[in-house]
Enzyme design. Sequence first.
Site, PDB file in Angstrom:
ATOM      1  N   ASP A  36       0.811  -1.218   0.000  1.00 40.95           N
ATOM      2  CA  ASP A  36       0.000   0.000   0.000  1.00 40.95           C
ATOM      3  C   ASP A  36       0.847   1.272   0.000  1.00 40.95           C
ATOM      4  O   ASP A  36       0.320   2.379  -0.156  1.00 40.95           O
ATOM      5  CB  ASP A  36      -0.966   0.012   1.198  1.00 40.95           C
ATOM      6  CG  ASP A  36      -2.201  -0.843   0.923  1.00 40.95           C
ATOM      7  OD1 ASP A  36      -2.247  -1.468  -0.156  1.00 40.95           O
ATOM      8  OD2 ASP A  36      -3.113  -0.893   1.762  1.00 40.95           O
ATOM      9  N   ASP A 304     -12.820  37.322 -32.789  1.00 40.47           N
ATOM     10  CA  ASP A 304     -12.164  36.038 -33.008  1.00 40.47           C
ATOM     11  C   ASP A 304     -12.891  34.915 -32.280  1.00 40.47           C
ATOM     12  O   ASP A 304     -12.819  33.754 -32.668  1.00 40.47           O
ATOM     13  CB  ASP A 304     -10.712  36.144 -32.514  1.00 40.47           C
ATOM     14  CG  ASP A 304      -9.900  34.942 -32.923  1.00 40.47           C
ATOM     15  OD1 ASP A 304      -9.960  34.592 -34.122  1.00 40.47           O
ATOM     16  OD2 ASP A 304      -9.232  34.341 -32.065  1.00 40.47           O
ATOM     17  N   GLY A 439      -9.187  21.617 -33.258  1.00 42.13           N
ATOM     18  CA  GLY A 439     -10.342  20.994 -33.893  1.00 42.13           C
ATOM     19  C   GLY A 439     -10.691  21.692 -35.196  1.00 42.13           C
ATOM     20  O   GLY A 439     -11.003  21.062 -36.203  1.00 42.13           O
ATOM     21  N   LEU A 440     -10.582  23.005 -35.181  1.00 41.42           N
ATOM     22  CA  LEU A 440     -10.905  23.776 -36.374  1.00 41.42           C
ATOM     23  C   LEU A 440      -9.915  23.490 -37.493  1.00 41.42           C
ATOM     24  O   LEU A 440     -10.285  23.363 -38.658  1.00 41.42           O
ATOM     25  CB  LEU A 440     -10.897  25.277 -36.022  1.00 41.42           C
ATOM     26  CG  LEU A 440     -11.516  26.195 -37.061  1.00 41.42           C
ATOM     27  CD1 LEU A 440     -12.976  25.876 -37.264  1.00 41.42           C
ATOM     28  CD2 LEU A 440     -11.342  27.638 -36.618  1.00 41.42           C
TER      29      LEU A 440
END
Lengths: 572, 434
Positions: A36, A304, A439-440
Amino acid sequence: MQLTVWTYEGPPHVGALRIATAMQGVHYVLHAPQGDTYADLLFTMIERRPTRPPVSYTTFAARDLGGNTAEAFKRTARDAVARYAPQALLVGASCTGELIQDDPGGLARALGLSIPVIPLELSAYQRKENWGAAETFYQLVRTLVEPVLPSPATPRPPRAPGVAPSCNILGPAALGFRHRDDLVEVRRLLDALGIRVNVVAPEGATPADLARLPDADFNVVLYPEIASTAAAWLTRRAGQPATTTIPIGIGATREFVEEVARLAGVDPAPVLARLAGLPPRRRAGAAPLAPAHARLPWYSRSVDSTYLTGKRVFIFGDATHAIAAARMASEEFGFTVVGLGTYAREFARDVRAAAARYGLEALITDDYLEVEAKIAELHPELVLGTQMERHTAKRLGVPCAVISAPMHVQDFPARYAPQMGIEGANVIFDTWVHPLMMGLEEHLLTLFREDFEFHEAPSHLGAAARAPGAEAERAAESFAPSAATTASAPPDAAPSLPPSAAAAVSLTPPVAPAPASSDTLSWSSEAELELKKIPFFVRGKARRNTERYAREHGLALITVEDLYDAKAHFSR
Amino acid sequence: MSTSDTASAPPPAPATPSRCVEIHHERGQHQVFCGLTGIIWLHRKIQDAFFLVVGSRTCAHLMQSAAGVMIFAEPRFGTAIIEDRDLAGLADAHRELDRVVTRLLERRPDIRMLFLVGSCPSEVIKLDLARAAERLSATFSPRVRVVDYTGSGLETSFTQGEDACLAALVPSLPATTDTTPSLLVVGTLADVVEDQFRRQFAALGIARVDFFPPRRSTELPAVGPATRFLLAQPFLRDTAQALERRGATHLPAPFPLGAEGTRGWLQAAADAFAVSPATFTAATAAAQDRAERALAHYRPQLAGKRVFLFPDSQLEPVLARFLARELGMTLVEVGTPFLHRAHLAADLALLEALPTTTRLTEGQDVDAQLDRCRAARPDLVVCGLGLANPLEAEGLTTKWSIELVFSPIHGFDQAGDLAELFARPLLRRQRLAL
């Protein structure tokens, strides 16, 4: 039994370790089997602490189970006190220690130590890490503060005139998501308001510091998951009010400043001005923009950011960060919150209430597969979550940012990276928009190279196709239209097919029963080609909407016309 | 409860306790992993197996913390977390386990072998996983074979988890009565190393070589009285005993770390299969020469440096032999969680040949050991990740030991890589102008 691969929270004794490690002069004797001690790595590796956590494990093994485990515990406790000379001792058991029922509290009391001993009862089979941290902190505060308090009936004396108002900051702990820098940021706010910080706890505090907690006028609770139990007790017993606003986001920070100023009896105006976030106007010779100035409001208003409007975002994490993120996403980024949830059942009510504000039903679960299924079903354009959601989002090809524990080593950055206060909002703006920009870029790539569209996300499709689980199948279906509509084709053949071949395959009659969601529907090859022209990250939703439209209108074969009819039908 | 308790005493060790290598036994706080961590590499080695830990949230948390970086993959391990209601009655726990396994196997139809892995909680409540494995094997046969073993911290430390796993598999190995001797290499090796050894044994003219564990559970090697086995890892006490019970014969050898160890290890096989010295030299000379050249590169950096090894994997005495004899390092203390004298006899004999007094410690009392380490101020400390950064912060240079289990380090062509693992932290300390 609960089948799990990944767990959002560790066992409760890890929460206790987070308190002990955060503090100074506290030692924790943990009755636990060999092995542990792995928990030490959380602190030395993930958080990169340069010292060993102040914990002694009994590390009993099978040969000790014959009855001398209690003796091993006593020996470990005695040795730890002699070696580390702590001001207070926490004693408790891990999950296995709990089963062998040696009663660490009683054994430690029998040792007759000259320091306060705080026994921890942490129900490892019912409770989890955050509860363990809250309970440990509460027990410490209670044990160390109770003796210095006047009798409960005594009213709190008013602050002497001319003395600056003061507060405690409660909650920052070891292994907390950005606790280190949040603390700096909140201290800045309090400084600017002229409020003195009496004690910060548990991070950096000693047991002697805890005994000074009642000296402050009120408590600032930064992380309710850790500090709300102790703060509530201090309110009841020491007459100290506690803050309830978490200063994550511009709006929340504003309310936090107002709340704190009210509790302290000071003027919030100078600090509120810094939160206004007016566009910077440089005059000749003027100093550069002060660092403690909110840029998020202007960045978010600048053109933007217009494309951020209505981006569909899924949010999951601990309750504090999830609720704060939902508010920021909605009010400060202009996103649409499509899903909100938490793994923290203790705070389920708060998250349900927050979700209701966005017309949603909160997802309360600690099963990451359930979260994954929900994300796949909702087709968000951005996921704000934990380390687990990062992996889910990667598999599903959705942009993602981490907003909450559990996190990995990269979310203990070297740079200043608060989530709270003015700079926290600046950090969050950059963090959340960053994956979307990527992503763009992907989207643009797709638009002009549609032949290669499957190359956008070959990994998630491959992984999903190989994983036979219902959730993974659903994910594959949702994010890979051709795989779902061409039920007869081998799923992992689809990605490598050029669009024309994929379309041809889709016209062959299915040999196996089609999945329920696409029942008798099929797509014409032209419609399917057209569908692929829709940007990758909203395509799944477009497919689903079109199929829903087709079903509602009794269509069996979806044409290009139907696709656009559906688009008009569902346009907002 | 454990196979280790019922284990017969190890056969008399050929090497008598050394006057040069002082052996100490220590009890106290152990700073080691439990055997569950073996799953992290075993699940990658046996590709159609799934490892289901029956344990607590702590077990799941350990697996997650240890395997955090692999989270992207669809892992072939998971935990059935025991909850309060399971503790109420054992019958329920078995029903619950059946439910969890059924769900899991529905989700993963590609799984051919399921390991039910015992943990400290499952052992303390005496959940009978052996019976569960039998029952579930009957239910899912022939598609899935269900095997149980323990990876609990009560019974096993770190690499002993692999021993327990392989020992549990030995009864499932097909029996062979073939009298032609065959060679079995036992212990997980990196795929690239396994391939190298295959080529090496082929060059020696040993035609029938199997590796255990195999890459797929359907390719379990056969075992019988003609089977000779070489241990590739020093932590396989129970597995070796289980193989001997099946009639196989252990070939004593040093472990194949470094040029010397690899040579001795291959030599043991060559002797057992009556390979001529000429063939042996022809088959190994080039690779051994490469290994020597690679080691020569690191010797100037490491020779004379004082090294202190904390117990972790049982590899420590073997590593110490390599570091001292092939790189000229000075051994301050060599800790090991468990010392199997018979299996390590060859390595210990080589260690004892050194003109040095080294403290060899079996077991651990971590605070006392840290005191000794700090007092000795070694040039390099080999230790676990719980100790590494704190010791670095005290100005000591460390090499984190877990990497030695996760890296290809066996054989001639990895000797240089193995040396590099120890040279790198020292080089880094030199480079950083901080």
